[in-house]
Design an enzyme around this catalytic site. Structure first.
Site, PDB file in Angstrom:
ATOM      1  N   GLU A 223       0.853  -1.188   0.000  1.00  0.00           N
ATOM      2  CA  GLU A 223       0.000   0.000   0.000  1.00  0.00           C
ATOM      3  C   GLU A 223       0.881   1.226   0.000  1.00  0.00           C
ATOM      4  O   GLU A 223       2.014   1.172   0.486  1.00  0.00           O
ATOM      5  CB  GLU A 223      -0.846   0.042   1.282  1.00  0.00           C
ATOM      6  CG  GLU A 223      -2.159  -0.665   1.197  1.00  0.00           C
ATOM      7  CD  GLU A 223      -2.901  -0.660   2.531  1.00  0.00           C
ATOM      8  OE1 GLU A 223      -2.629   0.195   3.378  1.00  0.00           O
ATOM      9  OE2 GLU A 223      -3.754  -1.545   2.700  1.00  0.00           O
TER      10      GLU A 223
ATOM     11  N   HIS B 250      -6.762   2.724   6.234  1.00  0.00           N
ATOM     12  CA  HIS B 250      -5.616   2.221   6.978  1.00  0.00           C
ATOM     13  C   HIS B 250      -4.780   3.401   7.432  1.00  0.00           C
ATOM     14  O   HIS B 250      -4.427   4.258   6.639  1.00  0.00           O
ATOM     15  CB  HIS B 250      -4.733   1.336   6.092  1.00  0.00           C
ATOM     16  CG  HIS B 250      -5.227  -0.077   6.015  1.00  0.00           C
ATOM     17  ND1 HIS B 250      -4.724  -0.968   5.117  1.00  0.00           N
ATOM     18  CD2 HIS B 250      -6.164  -0.738   6.716  1.00  0.00           C
ATOM     19  CE1 HIS B 250      -5.340  -2.135   5.264  1.00  0.00           C
ATOM     20  NE2 HIS B 250      -6.222  -2.018   6.231  1.00  0.00           N
TER      21      HIS B 250
END
Lengths: 373, 293
Positions: free
Chosen positions: B210, B247
């Site tokens: 990510e 996140h």
């Protein structure tokens, strides 16, 4: 959560670090009034972002009149997307030297990291490039706390400052960082005045979002993220929604899968209209999620991408079906569903909506993108 | 970090809703769940398993190889320090939104004790056909089949999709390592890559990364010296900078942690970077094919 300078500085004063005398003003009259008491002053835009000086949000004023004029110019400005609603008016101080000091959560050492440089007055990124050997980095074992002897040992040598005073200030800064669950607590510049005093001229404080639940009073003084009305509603319901400027709506579960859905839309030539994830405890909120994503009038097609690990896709789809009856979507909707509960979930979509879910995520994305072209 | 079916697992928070559900699922699948912890229910039974008041007490009675934490965020520090004090050498922390200062306490204590931590905010670990720890759908045969691809993922939902894509393409999984989506985690992408590189059952690795942080860059440095092929998908190319996308770790500040920076670093380390997860199986097959030839 970011804090504006005026909301961060009290944390420094709370541990005995001094800041210049001053006050907040919301208009020119109030700023001039403060300046009349302070004498020569600095007028500083209060926004939760750096680089205010470069954006023209900080002005020196020698008179009350000049302070009023500066406040008048600065209030109403927009700095990095933040409208300026107030200014901090502080007394000017005679600066002998500018220093840099910060404590932050460091992912490499997995603990607090103290940063200090006797070469201040610029961004930390610039210091790291121009004076790498003059930037002290001390990793702390959070269980044992600040170790003055070890910091003193590693302090970059400088004739211009009193080492013991610096170590004392860093110890206080570390205490404020601990006491307030900081992600980052930075003083730039920390200055040595002509008469040898240390003063914190600025303060950047970021509160760890995961600690807000145990720092509720503190968080009330922070600056919440600027949200659109839809974003605020979604937050109220309990899921993360971010409005973007495209036209393919996205409803997915889990942060990673939702970002991936956006990436795939862009990869196949479309533009995402939003980020919306109903992961974690929010996975039963399919109805509310569908209502939110379709409340954005720019949405011309909708991609629903579920992949159940912890979250059950059949529960997510049940929510979508409930929302469907209320919202009655008038844009084409494309499903792709995998993982825990997928058989039941796909059957529900097929039987109750008459829509055939796509087995491959990319095919659903392509169809959603094509539908708006 | 890889779990084996021979290892014993303690479930901290076993009497909670999630702890109950997943303890049962893990045991069904073959994980050696030996009991759980709830300080208020010491001496009772749950799911037919013993409940201790602390991990330290559990370790006095039985051998505990690993512990998984289904504990509310503000209780994680105490529970994890309990597990470390019990001498448990593998901790898997499922909980999201643990205050980072608490995480740093746990990391410091774990380092001193020589314990390994997975997470926080992880979906867990799966060794297909053997055992799993956490809340991955290991028991779903469309998602998990035995095989030779190691998968490292920051995200549970996306990791699930990648495993499913691999299985759909006729490949199987040697180990799934969910490392977690938080900014400070115990086992990094690089740590997991090193572990899979040393694992005999793993011939190739898929990294599901990510934007944000610098873990993928660190993994790329290690991958440069690996002979096993590695392919990666990095989520977040279309995410606007400065916004937190769910996140906590997935945030780009300035140029640091950007998609372009990660892609360049990974490619420099000899890792194939694909535009969507669906391309991972093909990329790995090609690399495995050319490695064999």
């Amino acid at each position: 959560m970011n804090f504006e300078e005026h909301a961060g500085k009290p944390l420094l004063r709370g541990v005995g670090l001094e800041t210049p005398t001053g006050g907040l003003a919301v208009d020119a009259v109030a700023a001039a009034h403060l300046a009349a008491e302070l004498g020569p002053c600095v007028v500083k835009a209060q926004v939760p972002t750096g680089k205010r000086g470069k954006a023209g949000g900080i002005a020196l004023a020698q008179t009350a009149e000049a302070a009023g004029a500066a406040a008048d110019r600065i209030i109403g400005m927009s700095i990095a997307g933040h409208p300026v609603e107030k200014v901090l008016v502080e007394a000017q101080v005679p600066i002998a030297r500018e220093l840099y000091a910060a404590v932050l959560n460091d992912s490499d050492s997995k603990g607090p990291l103290i940063l200090y440089s006797p070469e201040g007055g610029m961004d930390i990124e610039e210091i790291a490039v121009s004076h790498p050997d003059r930037l002290m980095r001390v990793a702390v074992d959070i269980r044992h706390g600040f170790d003055a002897a070890s910091v003193l040992d590693q302090l970059p040598v400088s004739d211009a400052v009193d080492d013991d005073a610096i170590v004392d200030a860093l110890g206080r800064l570390y205490q404020a960082y601990i006491d307030n669950d900081a992600e980052l607590l930075e003083i730039n510049p920390l200055v040595v005045t002509n008469d040898g005093k240390l003063l914190a001229l600025d303060c950047k404080f970021t509160l760890d979002d995961s600690a807000i639940k145990r720092r509720i009073e503190l968080a009330e003084r922070g600056t919440p993220d600027k949200l659109t009305s839809l974003e605020a509603e979604a937050k109220e319901i309990g899921f993360k929604y971010i409005e973007l400027d495209g036209n393919v709506g996205i409803l997915a579960n889990g942060a990673g899968l939702t970002m991936t859905s956006m990436d795939a839309v862009r990869h196949y030539g479309g533009t995402p209209a939003n980020f919306l994830e109903i992961g974690g405890e929010a996975y039963s909120l399919g109805k509310e999620a569908l209502e939110t994503v379709l409340a954005n009038p720019n949405v011309k097609s909708l991609l629903i991408n579920f992949c159940g690990a912890f979250a059950r896709t059949d529960v997510m789809v049940e929510g979508i079906l409930k929302g469907w009856e209320v919202v009655k979507p008038d844009v084409p909707v494309f499903f792709t569903i995998h993982g825990t509960g997928e058989e039941e979930a796909n059957a529900m979509v097929r039987d109750q909506l008459g829509i055939e879910p796509f087995d491959v995520m990319d095919d659903a994305v392509k169809a959603a993108v094509e539908a708006v072209q | 970090m890889i779990v084996r079916g021979t290892e014993t697992l303690l479930v901290q928070g076993i009497t909670g809703k999630q702890g109950t559900f997943w303890a049962d699922k893990m045991r069904d699948y073959g994980t050696r769940v030996i009991g759980g912890v709830n300080p208020k229910k010491a001496g009772t039974e749950h799911l037919g398993l013993p409940v201790w008041g602390s991990a330290v007490d559990a370790a006095k009675d039985v051998k505990v190889d690993a512990s998984v934490l289904f504990i509310p965020s503000l209780g994680v520090k105490t529970a994890a320090l309990d597990a470390i004090a019990a001498g448990i050498l593998k901790l898997v922390i499922m909980t999201e939104h643990v205050p980072v200062h608490d995480v740093m306490h746990v990391m410091a204590a774990a380092r001193e004790a020589g314990a390994k931590v997975i997470g926080p905010n992880t979906a867990g670990l799966v060794t297909p056909g053997e055992c799993f720890v956490g809340f991955m759908p290991a028991f779903n045969h469309r998602v998990f089949q035995t095989g030779n691809v190691g998968v490292i993922s920051r995200s549970g939902s996306l990791g699930t999709l990648v495993c499913l894509n691999l299985v759909q393409a006729g490949m199987g999984i040697s180990a799934f390592v969910g490392i977690g989506g938080d900014p400070i985690i115990g086992t990094t992408t690089r740590d997991a890559l090193e572990c899979l590189n040393q694992d005999d059952r793993t011939s190739a690795v898929a990294i599901v990364g990510e934007i944000g942080g610098s873990m993928e860059e660190a993994a790329a440095e290690y991958a440069a010296d690996m002979s096993k092929p590695v392919a990666a998908f990095i989520a977040g190319a279309a995410s606007p900078p400065g916004k937190k996308m769910g996140h906590a770790g997935a945030i780009v500040m300035g140029d640091s942690g950007s998609y372009d920076g990660k892609k360049a670093a990974l490619e420099a380390g000899g890792i194939t970077v694909v535009p969507t997860p669906s391309f991972l199986p093909t990329a790995l097959k090609q690399r495995l094919g050319s490695a064999a030839a």
